[in-house]
Design a protein around this motif. Sequence first.
Motif, PDB file in Angstrom:
ATOM      1  N   ASP A 277      11.038  24.439  44.662  1.00  0.00           N
ATOM      2  CA  ASP A 277      11.180  25.634  45.486  1.00  0.00           C
ATOM      3  C   ASP A 277      11.712  26.814  44.694  1.00  0.00           C
ATOM      4  OD1 ASP A 277      10.263  24.286  47.680  1.00  0.00           O
ATOM      5  OD2 ASP A 277      12.236  24.012  48.620  1.00  0.00           O
ATOM      6  N   ARG A 278      12.456  26.552  43.627  1.00  0.00           N
ATOM      7  CA  ARG A 278      13.057  27.622  42.831  1.00  0.00           C
ATOM      8  C   ARG A 278      12.285  27.912  41.549  1.00  0.00           C
ATOM      9  NH1 ARG A 278      16.102  25.366  46.211  1.00  0.00           N
ATOM     10  NH2 ARG A 278      17.873  26.422  47.193  1.00  0.00           N
ATOM     11  N   GLY A 279      11.107  27.321  41.422  1.00  0.00           N
ATOM     12  CA  GLY A 279      10.225  27.669  40.323  1.00  0.00           C
ATOM     13  C   GLY A 279      10.501  26.984  39.007  1.00  0.00           C
ATOM     14  N   TYR A 280      11.259  25.871  39.028  1.00  0.00           N
ATOM     15  CA  TYR A 280      11.527  25.152  37.789  1.00  0.00           C
ATOM     16  C   TYR A 280      10.516  24.040  37.537  1.00  0.00           C
ATOM     17  CZ  TYR A 280      16.040  27.525  37.856  1.00  0.00           C
ATOM     18  OH  TYR A 280      17.024  28.477  37.873  1.00  0.00           O
ATOM     19  N   LEU A 281       9.781  23.654  38.557  1.00  0.00           N
ATOM     20  CA  LEU A 281       8.736  22.641  38.441  1.00  0.00           C
ATOM     21  C   LEU A 281       7.434  23.199  38.988  1.00  0.00           C
ATOM     22  CD1 LEU A 281      10.556  19.419  39.770  1.00  0.00           C
ATOM     23  CD2 LEU A 281      10.072  19.974  37.378  1.00  0.00           C
ATOM     24  N   GLN A 282       6.331  22.654  38.495  1.00  0.00           N
ATOM     25  CA  GLN A 282       5.018  23.004  39.027  1.00  0.00           C
ATOM     26  C   GLN A 282       4.220  21.730  39.275  1.00  0.00           C
ATOM     27  OE1 GLN A 282       2.599  25.176  36.252  1.00  0.00           O
ATOM     28  NE2 GLN A 282       2.966  23.760  34.562  1.00  0.00           N
ATOM     29  N   VAL A 283       3.197  21.842  40.115  1.00  0.00           N
ATOM     30  CA  VAL A 283       2.294  20.722  40.361  1.00  0.00           C
ATOM     31  C   VAL A 283       1.323  20.636  39.194  1.00  0.00           C
ATOM     32  CG1 VAL A 283       0.520  19.784  41.876  1.00  0.00           C
ATOM     33  CG2 VAL A 283       2.523  20.910  42.855  1.00  0.00           C
ATOM     34  N   ALA A 284       1.316  19.498  38.519  1.00  0.00           N
ATOM     35  CA  ALA A 284       0.511  19.345  37.305  1.00  0.00           C
ATOM     36  C   ALA A 284      -0.931  18.941  37.604  1.00  0.00           C
ATOM     37  CB  ALA A 284       1.153  18.319  36.376  1.00  0.00           C
ATOM     38  N   ASN A 285      -1.190  18.330  38.759  1.00  0.00           N
ATOM     39  CA  ASN A 285      -2.541  17.840  39.078  1.00  0.00           C
ATOM     40  C   ASN A 285      -3.142  18.605  40.251  1.00  0.00           C
ATOM     41  OD1 ASN A 285      -0.631  16.681  40.807  1.00  0.00           O
ATOM     42  ND2 ASN A 285      -1.881  14.856  41.180  1.00  0.00           N
ATOM     43  N   LEU A 286      -3.034  19.923  40.197  1.00  0.00           N
ATOM     44  CA  LEU A 286      -3.483  20.773  41.293  1.00  0.00           C
ATOM     45  C   LEU A 286      -4.982  20.632  41.550  1.00  0.00           C
ATOM     46  CD1 LEU A 286      -2.155  22.751  43.244  1.00  0.00           C
ATOM     47  CD2 LEU A 286      -2.769  24.610  41.682  1.00  0.00           C
ATOM     48  N   ASP A 287      -5.786  20.587  40.485  1.00  0.00           N
ATOM     49  CA  ASP A 287      -7.236  20.454  40.660  1.00  0.00           C
ATOM     50  C   ASP A 287      -7.579  19.147  41.364  1.00  0.00           C
ATOM     51  OD1 ASP A 287      -7.575  22.869  39.425  1.00  0.00           O
ATOM     52  OD2 ASP A 287      -8.051  22.013  37.456  1.00  0.00           O
ATOM     53  N   GLN A 288      -6.901  18.077  41.003  1.00  0.00           N
ATOM     54  CA  GLN A 288      -7.145  16.787  41.641  1.00  0.00           C
ATOM     55  C   GLN A 288      -6.726  16.820  43.109  1.00  0.00           C
ATOM     56  OE1 GLN A 288      -4.795  13.563  40.085  1.00  0.00           O
ATOM     57  NE2 GLN A 288      -6.246  11.985  40.767  1.00  0.00           N
ATOM     58  N   LEU A 289      -5.600  17.477  43.400  1.00  0.00           N
ATOM     59  CA  LEU A 289      -5.133  17.579  44.778  1.00  0.00           C
ATOM     60  C   LEU A 289      -6.117  18.350  45.650  1.00  0.00           C
ATOM     61  CD1 LEU A 289      -1.302  18.327  44.557  1.00  0.00           C
ATOM     62  CD2 LEU A 289      -2.383  16.492  45.838  1.00  0.00           C
ATOM     63  N   GLU A 290      -6.758  19.343  45.066  1.00  0.00           N
ATOM     64  CA  GLU A 290      -7.714  20.134  45.840  1.00  0.00           C
ATOM     65  C   GLU A 290      -8.898  19.287  46.286  1.00  0.00           C
ATOM     66  OE1 GLU A 290      -9.784  24.545  45.509  1.00  0.00           O
ATOM     67  OE2 GLU A 290      -9.166  23.500  43.688  1.00  0.00           O
ATOM     68  N   LYS A 291      -9.273  18.322  45.459  1.00  0.00           N
ATOM     69  CA  LYS A 291     -10.411  17.451  45.788  1.00  0.00           C
ATOM     70  C   LYS A 291      -9.986  16.225  46.578  1.00  0.00           C
ATOM     71  CE  LYS A 291     -12.646  18.832  41.463  1.00  0.00           C
ATOM     72  NZ  LYS A 291     -13.070  18.378  40.108  1.00  0.00           N
ATOM     73  N   GLU A 292      -8.759  15.728  46.312  1.00  0.00           N
ATOM     74  CA  GLU A 292      -8.257  14.515  46.974  1.00  0.00           C
ATOM     75  C   GLU A 292      -6.867  14.803  47.544  1.00  0.00           C
ATOM     76  OE1 GLU A 292      -8.846  10.934  44.459  1.00  0.00           O
ATOM     77  OE2 GLU A 292      -9.504  12.405  42.956  1.00  0.00           O
ATOM     78  N   PRO A 293      -6.798  15.328  48.767  1.00  0.00           N
ATOM     79  CA  PRO A 293      -5.510  15.768  49.318  1.00  0.00           C
ATOM     80  C   PRO A 293      -4.448  14.672  49.406  1.00  0.00           C
ATOM     81  CG  PRO A 293      -7.335  16.587  50.636  1.00  0.00           C
ATOM     82  CD  PRO A 293      -7.919  15.610  49.665  1.00  0.00           C
TER      83      PRO A 293
END
Length: 341
Positions: free
Chosen positions: A316-332
């Motif tokens: 929430d404070r911007g210290y981490l990011q989602v690393a598999n965003l493309d995969q999440l878009e295809k497989e929620p």
Amino acid sequence: MQGPWEERDGVLRYRTRGGVEIYRLPMRLFPELDGYVYLILTDSHRILVDAGSGLPESWEDLQRGLEIVRARYGCRVDLPSLTAIVITHGHIDHFGGLTFVRQQSPAPVFAHELDRRVLVNYPERLITVAQELRHFLSQAGVSPERQAALLNLYLSMKTMFQSTSVEGLLGDGELLFGILRVHHTPGHCPGQVCIQVDEVLLTSDHILAHTTPHQAPERITRYTGLGHYLESLRRVAAIPGIALAFGGHEDPILDPYGRIAAIEAFHHQRLERVLEICQEPRTIVEISRALFGRQYGYGVLLALLEAGAHVEYLYDRGYLQVANLDQLEKEPEVPIRYRRL
């Protein structure tokens, strides 16, 4: 443990500078969890703070504690003579005993409005939280079979309570009955309150003497989460004149301000550790294992929720990011992997 109180047959008594008597009654809450309820006595008030878990052992311990107050301290008090029941927060080891207590006591029940729904519509609470918990476990990387087992564990000790009425609400800053100052401290639970009686603070599960109170992500229940918890710690640290604290579990706290500083430092160290773990993409399951090692039984769920609360705070404070965003878009439904920014 020695301190500015007296103890007889396991029941502790402390008299505040204003003459209010506080009794700490020990009880077995669950097979591996002990804790306390508190009895606050003045000339005109008999107030029970929390009610135990509702297990038969808890109920028996409450009756035994009241008998010790009568026999060893000479105070004429029993459940029918209570003038109020104050619930510090909506976790069943603190309110589950209301099912038994209200069979003998007509006293009104007070709770914070953010936990009122837990008491008055308990089945709804179980169903909605179970749904959010299932979604969290799925995104954390827990297998469907393991999810079912953990949900069964979560629900196993929570079905004995029957919904009950709440006659009064605890407002932040309110001076209840002219003796109990209410401090709303969300984080561990949405409606968590600490109760100040003169120089004493009843911290319930907000501050404990030895362990850091358990945290869970706010995505499961609003007004929980590490952010709320740390903010509440700082608010309590700003209350002047607290000389002694009694928690819902563990020993009395002789240095409340020092204990607050230690808990806050502990969580900041854990946050740094999560960032180290997430140098490479990690699921919450993997982060939990790195933080706590192999866990068993209910400890698995507690570890996942604790890890999830720290991940949520950092994300929430911007210290981490989602690393598999493309995969999440295809497989929620795929587990989320977090990486340090």
